[in-house]
Design an enzyme around this catalytic site. Structure first.
Site, PDB file in Angstrom:
ATOM      1  N   GLU A  64      26.351  33.448  24.533  1.00 36.39           N
ATOM      2  CA  GLU A  64      27.803  33.583  24.356  1.00 36.39           C
ATOM      3  C   GLU A  64      28.170  33.863  22.899  1.00 36.39           C
ATOM      4  O   GLU A  64      29.076  34.637  22.613  1.00 36.39           O
ATOM      5  CB  GLU A  64      28.522  32.315  24.856  1.00 36.39           C
ATOM      6  CG  GLU A  64      28.489  32.140  26.368  1.00 36.39           C
ATOM      7  CD  GLU A  64      29.184  33.258  27.134  1.00 36.39           C
ATOM      8  OE1 GLU A  64      29.928  34.059  26.535  1.00 36.39           O
ATOM      9  OE2 GLU A  64      28.974  33.343  28.355  1.00 36.39           O
ATOM     10  N   CYS A 220      37.020  47.198  35.726  1.00 37.57           N
ATOM     11  CA  CYS A 220      38.404  47.175  35.237  1.00 37.57           C
ATOM     12  C   CYS A 220      38.389  47.404  33.726  1.00 37.57           C
ATOM     13  O   CYS A 220      38.873  46.601  32.935  1.00 37.57           O
ATOM     14  CB  CYS A 220      39.033  45.824  35.586  1.00 37.57           C
ATOM     15  SG  CYS A 220      40.822  45.791  35.429  1.00 37.57           S
ATOM     16  N   CYS A 227      39.286  51.948  39.884  1.00 34.42           N
ATOM     17  CA  CYS A 227      40.056  51.133  40.841  1.00 34.42           C
ATOM     18  C   CYS A 227      39.509  51.230  42.264  1.00 34.42           C
ATOM     19  O   CYS A 227      39.556  50.262  43.018  1.00 34.42           O
ATOM     20  CB  CYS A 227      41.523  51.543  40.808  1.00 34.42           C
ATOM     21  SG  CYS A 227      42.301  51.165  39.212  1.00 34.42           S
ATOM     22  N   CYS A 230      36.953  48.570  42.977  1.00 32.38           N
ATOM     23  CA  CYS A 230      37.311  47.184  42.631  1.00 32.38           C
ATOM     24  C   CYS A 230      37.338  46.288  43.869  1.00 32.38           C
ATOM     25  O   CYS A 230      38.026  46.594  44.847  1.00 32.38           O
ATOM     26  CB  CYS A 230      38.677  47.171  41.950  1.00 32.38           C
ATOM     27  SG  CYS A 230      39.208  45.500  41.549  1.00 32.38           S
ATOM     28  N   CYS A 236      45.892  43.432  43.431  1.00 35.34           N
ATOM     29  CA  CYS A 236      46.312  43.948  42.121  1.00 35.34           C
ATOM     30  C   CYS A 236      47.719  44.529  42.174  1.00 35.34           C
ATOM     31  O   CYS A 236      47.960  45.569  42.789  1.00 35.34           O
ATOM     32  CB  CYS A 236      45.312  45.011  41.656  1.00 35.34           C
ATOM     33  SG  CYS A 236      45.714  45.688  40.036  1.00 35.34           S
TER      34      CYS A 236
END
Length: 420
Positions: A64, A220, A227, A230, A236
């Site tokens: 991370e 995205c 799209c 997705c 959405c």
């Protein structure tokens, strides 16, 4: 009572996830997609195969920190080398900052590596080698671990049902719920955290958070989102708005039924139908990078085997590129003419070496531009060949002579590699 006390009104329903059935469906769709399409990444493997909770948390933590500000493709190689060299917190706590900087060279934002190592030392010396077990404690007890990193470690390593918000998650949530207010403002960020905590899957929080981030990273995306691919497109609102214009019977997103909505786009920037879903998120105007010029001198001598050697000096332990090695350099005043630059550098070298350096001896080689995130840096490069050795005043700053091979193995920045 809350309204009487002057608390801000809650944002209207179109911007929230308030239907339990929809939340359930979104979790299921997103996790099924993640199981099918997730990228095979070394830290994910460790997070699922490592049985020791402290080692697991350490493996996630390192990934991370490296992934802040840096692309996944770049991080993989650095991550594998790091985990091979320091597989545990204890191993990292015993490393020197010089070793950490050497391995980090080229990743940028060098203070990340330094803070990671300082925090590892703290876990070993003050917490008996045991990583804190909740997001709250991780953030409170570990230097350099903020809200996002704490949430990622706690959800992925310990299965704590806590959400995360990073740049990818901001983009996905703003599009799912047509949030057009400035997504970098603290009140909007707080709303997004609330939303992430509502959505996170209770039985697979780590996978859910990674899935949400993966969606932002691979589908995205900022400029040309895919799209059609997705897995949560039916949830959405930005896509619905794009397909059907003003969504009916839902009130228009611009005025979403509430005047002065804190999450709608400002009236001065209405929906642009050419942009579609990329109307969201709205960002504050980006600050222009500072323009900086630095004179850099490559001092060169013949080594004992005839190969050239170069003099490098260590930067101060704080500020930009802290503790890294570089060729002797001098920050130049704005608009300085070339002759004056040369004279300033000669004076700097003379003060530092303790014997005269004539500006005319410095040979101009050229310029290198290097863009840091907030600084547009130009290095004006000079060369100065030397006969024999130079003894430097060690009080000024640590220095050493290196061959080209040793130079590349040292903790030097990408910019200095360009200079050479």
């Amino acid at each position: 009572a809350a309204l009487l006390a002057g608390a801000p009104a809650p944002p209207p329903a179109p911007h929230l996830f308030s239907d339990p059935a929809e939340i359930e469906a979104l979790r299921g769709n997103l996790l099924a997609w993640y199981d099918r399409c997730k990228r095979d990444l070394p830290w994910r493997t460790l997070a699922t195969t490592e049985l020791d909770a402290d080692r697991r948390a350490y493996a996630v933590w390192v990934s991370e920190i490296m992934l802040q500000q840096t692309q996944v493709a770049t991080v993989i190689d650095y991550y594998n080398r790091w985990m091979q060299k320091w597989p545990t917190l204890q191993a990292l706590a015993q490393a020197s900052l010089e070793e950490v900087n050497e391995l980090w060279a080229g990743l940028g934002y060098y203070s990340r590596g330094k803070r990671l190592q300082e925090a590892a030392r703290k876990v070993v010396s003050e917490l008996a080698g045991r990583m804190p077990r909740t997001a709250e404690d991780l953030q409170k007890l570990l230097p350099g671990v903020g809200r996002y990193t704490a949430g990622a470690i706690a959800s992925i390593s310990y299965g704590q049902a806590t959400g995360v918000v990073d740049g990818n998650v901001i983009r996905v949530l703003c599009r799912l719920r047509c949030i057009g207010a400035d997504s970098s403002s603290p009140p909007v960020i707080d709303r997004l955290w609330d939303m992430a905590n509502t959505l996170v899957d209770r039985s697979r929080p780590g996978d859910f958070n990674q899935a949400l981030m993966e969606l932002g990273a691979t589908v995205c995306v900022p400029k040309a989102p895919l799209c059609g691919e997705c897995p949560v497109k039916q949830h959405c609102r930005a896509r619905r708005r794009k397909l059907f214009g003003k969504p009916d019977p839902v009130p228009d997103v611009e005025d979403c039924g509430v005047g002065g909505c804190p999450l709608c786009p400002p009236a001065t920037e209405p929906w642009d139908s050419n942009l579609g879903v990329t109307n969201f998120p709205r960002k504050a105007a980006k600050k222009q990078p500072r323009v900086v010029k630095t004179a850099t001198c490559v001092l060169e001598r013949r080594g004992c085997h005839g190969a050239p050697e170069y003099l490098i000096v260590q930067r101060p332990n704080s500020g930009l590129l802290a503790g890294l090695w570089e060729f002797p350099s001098l920050l130049l005043a704005q608009g300085l003419q070339e002759e004056k630059q040369q004279e300033a550098l000669a004076d700097h070298l003379q003060a530092w070496m303790g014997w005269p350096v004539a500006a005319g001896d410095l040979q101009l080689i050229g310029e290198v531009v290097h863009i840091f995130s907030h600084i547009h840096q130009t290095y004006v490069i000079y060369s100065l060949p030397l006969d024999g050795d130079v003894t430097l005043d060690p009080a000024s700053s640590p220095s050493r002579w290196v061959t080209e091979e040793e130079f590349h193995a040292s903790a030097v920045s990408t910019a200095m590699k360009k200079v050479l």
